[in-house]
Write a protein that holds these residues in place. Structure first.
Motif, PDB file in Angstrom:
ATOM      1  N   UNK A 146       7.809  19.532   4.486  1.00 46.20           N
ATOM      2  CA  UNK A 146       6.728  20.256   3.829  1.00 46.20           C
ATOM      3  C   UNK A 146       6.953  20.296   2.325  1.00 46.20           C
ATOM      4  N   UNK A 147       5.944  19.931   1.574  1.00 44.01           N
ATOM      5  CA  UNK A 147       6.032  19.865   0.117  1.00 44.01           C
ATOM      6  C   UNK A 147       5.729  21.236  -0.484  1.00 44.01           C
ATOM      7  N   UNK A 148       6.729  22.111  -0.413  1.00 41.97           N
ATOM      8  CA  UNK A 148       6.619  23.457  -0.976  1.00 41.97           C
ATOM      9  C   UNK A 148       7.838  23.701  -1.867  1.00 41.97           C
ATOM     10  N   UNK A 201      11.281  24.389  -0.176  1.00 44.54           N
ATOM     11  CA  UNK A 201      11.702  23.399   0.809  1.00 44.54           C
ATOM     12  C   UNK A 201      13.204  23.394   0.983  1.00 44.54           C
ATOM     13  N   UNK A 202      13.741  23.423   2.192  1.00 42.11           N
ATOM     14  CA  UNK A 202      13.105  23.249   3.492  1.00 42.11           C
ATOM     15  C   UNK A 202      12.519  24.543   4.077  1.00 42.11           C
ATOM     16  N   UNK A 203      12.710  25.669   3.418  1.00 41.74           N
ATOM     17  CA  UNK A 203      12.180  26.943   3.905  1.00 41.74           C
ATOM     18  C   UNK A 203      10.665  26.954   3.687  1.00 41.74           C
ATOM     19  N   UNK A 204       9.911  27.276   4.734  1.00 42.04           N
ATOM     20  CA  UNK A 204       8.461  27.261   4.635  1.00 42.04           C
ATOM     21  C   UNK A 204       7.853  28.236   5.629  1.00 42.04           C
ATOM     22  N   UNK A 205       6.569  28.516   5.425  1.00 42.72           N
ATOM     23  CA  UNK A 205       5.849  29.491   6.226  1.00 42.72           C
ATOM     24  C   UNK A 205       4.558  28.855   6.733  1.00 42.72           C
TER      25      UNK A 205
END
Length: 120
Positions: free
Chosen positions: A77-79, A82-86
Protein backbone atom coordinates in the motif's frame (compact mmCIF):
# COMPACT_ATOMS: atom_id res chain seq x y z
CA UNK A 1 7.82 -8.81 24.14
CA UNK A 2 6.71 -11.87 22.15
CA UNK A 3 3.35 -12.33 20.44
CA UNK A 4 1.75 -14.21 23.35
CA UNK A 5 2.76 -11.50 25.82
CA UNK A 6 1.34 -8.82 23.52
CA UNK A 7 -1.95 -10.71 23.26
CA UNK A 8 -2.14 -11.13 27.03
CA UNK A 9 -1.47 -7.42 27.49
CA UNK A 10 -4.17 -6.54 24.94
CA UNK A 11 -6.60 -8.89 26.72
CA UNK A 12 -5.82 -7.31 30.09
CA UNK A 13 -6.38 -3.80 28.73
CA UNK A 14 -9.70 -4.78 27.18
CA UNK A 15 -10.88 -6.46 30.38
CA UNK A 16 -9.75 -3.54 32.53
CA UNK A 17 -11.00 -0.66 30.38
CA UNK A 18 -13.68 -1.96 28.02
CA UNK A 19 -15.24 -4.93 29.78
CA UNK A 20 -18.66 -3.24 29.89
CA UNK A 21 -18.82 -3.42 26.06
CA UNK A 22 -17.57 -7.02 25.74
CA UNK A 23 -19.73 -10.12 25.98
CA UNK A 24 -16.96 -12.68 25.45
CA UNK A 25 -13.19 -12.66 25.09
CA UNK A 26 -11.11 -15.63 23.96
CA UNK A 27 -7.35 -15.88 23.79
CA UNK A 28 -6.68 -18.95 21.69
CA UNK A 29 -4.10 -21.38 23.04
CA UNK A 30 -2.79 -22.78 19.77
CA UNK A 31 -2.91 -19.62 17.60
CA UNK A 32 -1.72 -16.07 18.27
CA UNK A 33 -5.24 -14.64 18.09
CA UNK A 34 -7.51 -12.85 20.54
CA UNK A 35 -11.22 -12.64 19.76
CA UNK A 36 -13.55 -10.23 21.53
CA UNK A 37 -17.29 -10.21 20.90
CA UNK A 38 -19.15 -7.04 21.83
CA UNK A 39 -22.66 -7.03 23.25
CA UNK A 40 -23.66 -5.41 19.94
CA UNK A 41 -22.28 -8.48 18.05
CA UNK A 42 -19.26 -6.63 16.68
CA UNK A 43 -16.31 -9.00 16.56
CA UNK A 44 -12.74 -7.84 17.15
CA UNK A 45 -9.76 -9.98 16.19
CA UNK A 46 -6.30 -9.06 17.38
CA UNK A 47 -3.30 -10.93 16.05
CA UNK A 48 0.41 -10.50 16.72
CA UNK A 49 3.27 -12.69 15.58
CA UNK A 50 6.91 -12.89 16.54
CA UNK A 51 7.98 -11.00 13.38
CA UNK A 52 6.49 -7.70 14.61
CA UNK A 53 3.44 -8.11 12.40
CA UNK A 54 -0.04 -7.39 13.73
CA UNK A 55 -3.67 -7.08 12.69
CA UNK A 56 -6.55 -5.35 14.42
CA UNK A 57 -9.67 -6.41 12.52
CA UNK A 58 -13.17 -5.22 13.48
CA UNK A 59 -16.15 -6.94 11.87
CA UNK A 60 -19.28 -4.83 12.27
CA UNK A 61 -21.78 -7.17 10.61
CA UNK A 62 -21.94 -10.27 8.41
CA UNK A 63 -22.39 -8.03 5.35
CA UNK A 64 -19.50 -8.25 2.87
CA UNK A 65 -16.68 -5.81 3.64
CA UNK A 66 -18.43 -4.34 6.69
CA UNK A 67 -15.15 -4.31 8.55
CA UNK A 68 -12.10 -2.20 9.18
CA UNK A 69 -8.54 -3.37 9.67
CA UNK A 70 -5.24 -1.94 10.83
CA UNK A 71 -2.22 -4.08 9.92
CA UNK A 72 1.28 -4.31 8.55
CA UNK A 73 1.17 -7.79 6.98
CA UNK A 74 1.60 -6.59 3.43
CA UNK A 75 3.91 -3.93 2.11
CA UNK A 76 2.02 -3.04 -1.07
CA UNK A 77 0.00 0.00 0.00
CA UNK A 78 1.37 3.38 -1.06
CA UNK A 79 0.86 5.27 2.20
CA UNK A 80 3.35 7.36 4.22
CA UNK A 81 3.22 4.87 7.12
CA UNK A 82 4.01 1.85 4.93
CA UNK A 83 3.90 -1.06 5.78
CA UNK A 84 1.46 0.09 8.50
CA UNK A 85 -1.92 0.90 6.95
CA UNK A 86 -5.62 1.16 7.67
CA UNK A 87 -8.37 -0.43 5.58
CA UNK A 88 -11.31 1.87 6.28
CA UNK A 89 -14.76 0.44 6.96
CA UNK A 90 -16.17 -0.86 3.69
CA UNK A 91 -12.68 -1.87 2.53
CA UNK A 92 -12.89 0.57 -0.40
CA UNK A 93 -9.63 2.32 0.33
CA UNK A 94 -6.46 2.18 2.38
CA UNK A 95 -5.01 5.14 4.25
CA UNK A 96 -2.07 5.77 6.54
CA UNK A 97 -2.23 4.25 9.99
CA UNK A 98 -1.33 5.59 13.41
CA UNK A 99 -0.77 2.00 14.63
CA UNK A 100 2.50 0.09 14.75
CA UNK A 101 1.44 -2.90 16.86
CA UNK A 102 2.06 -1.70 20.43
CA UNK A 103 -0.82 -3.02 22.60
CA UNK A 104 -0.74 -0.60 25.53
CA UNK A 105 -0.64 2.38 23.18
CA UNK A 106 -2.96 1.16 20.44
CA UNK A 107 -5.78 -0.77 22.11
CA UNK A 108 -7.30 2.50 23.42
CA UNK A 109 -6.94 4.07 19.94
CA UNK A 110 -8.52 1.01 18.38
CA UNK A 111 -11.55 1.29 20.65
CA UNK A 112 -11.82 5.02 19.87
CA UNK A 113 -11.93 4.13 16.18
CA UNK A 114 -14.62 1.51 16.79
CA UNK A 115 -16.75 3.94 18.80
CA UNK A 116 -16.30 6.63 16.12
CA UNK A 117 -17.73 4.30 13.47
CA UNK A 118 -20.60 3.35 15.74
CA UNK A 119 -21.60 7.01 16.10
CA UNK A 120 -21.68 7.49 12.30
Amino acid sequence: MDSREKLQLARNIIIRDYNVFIREIVLEKDRPVLKAIFHTEIVLYIRYNDYNEYTYCVIFSPNPDDLMRFDNYDNVWDVPTRPHHFHIRGMESVIESPMIGIPNKHIPNLFKSIFKYLKN
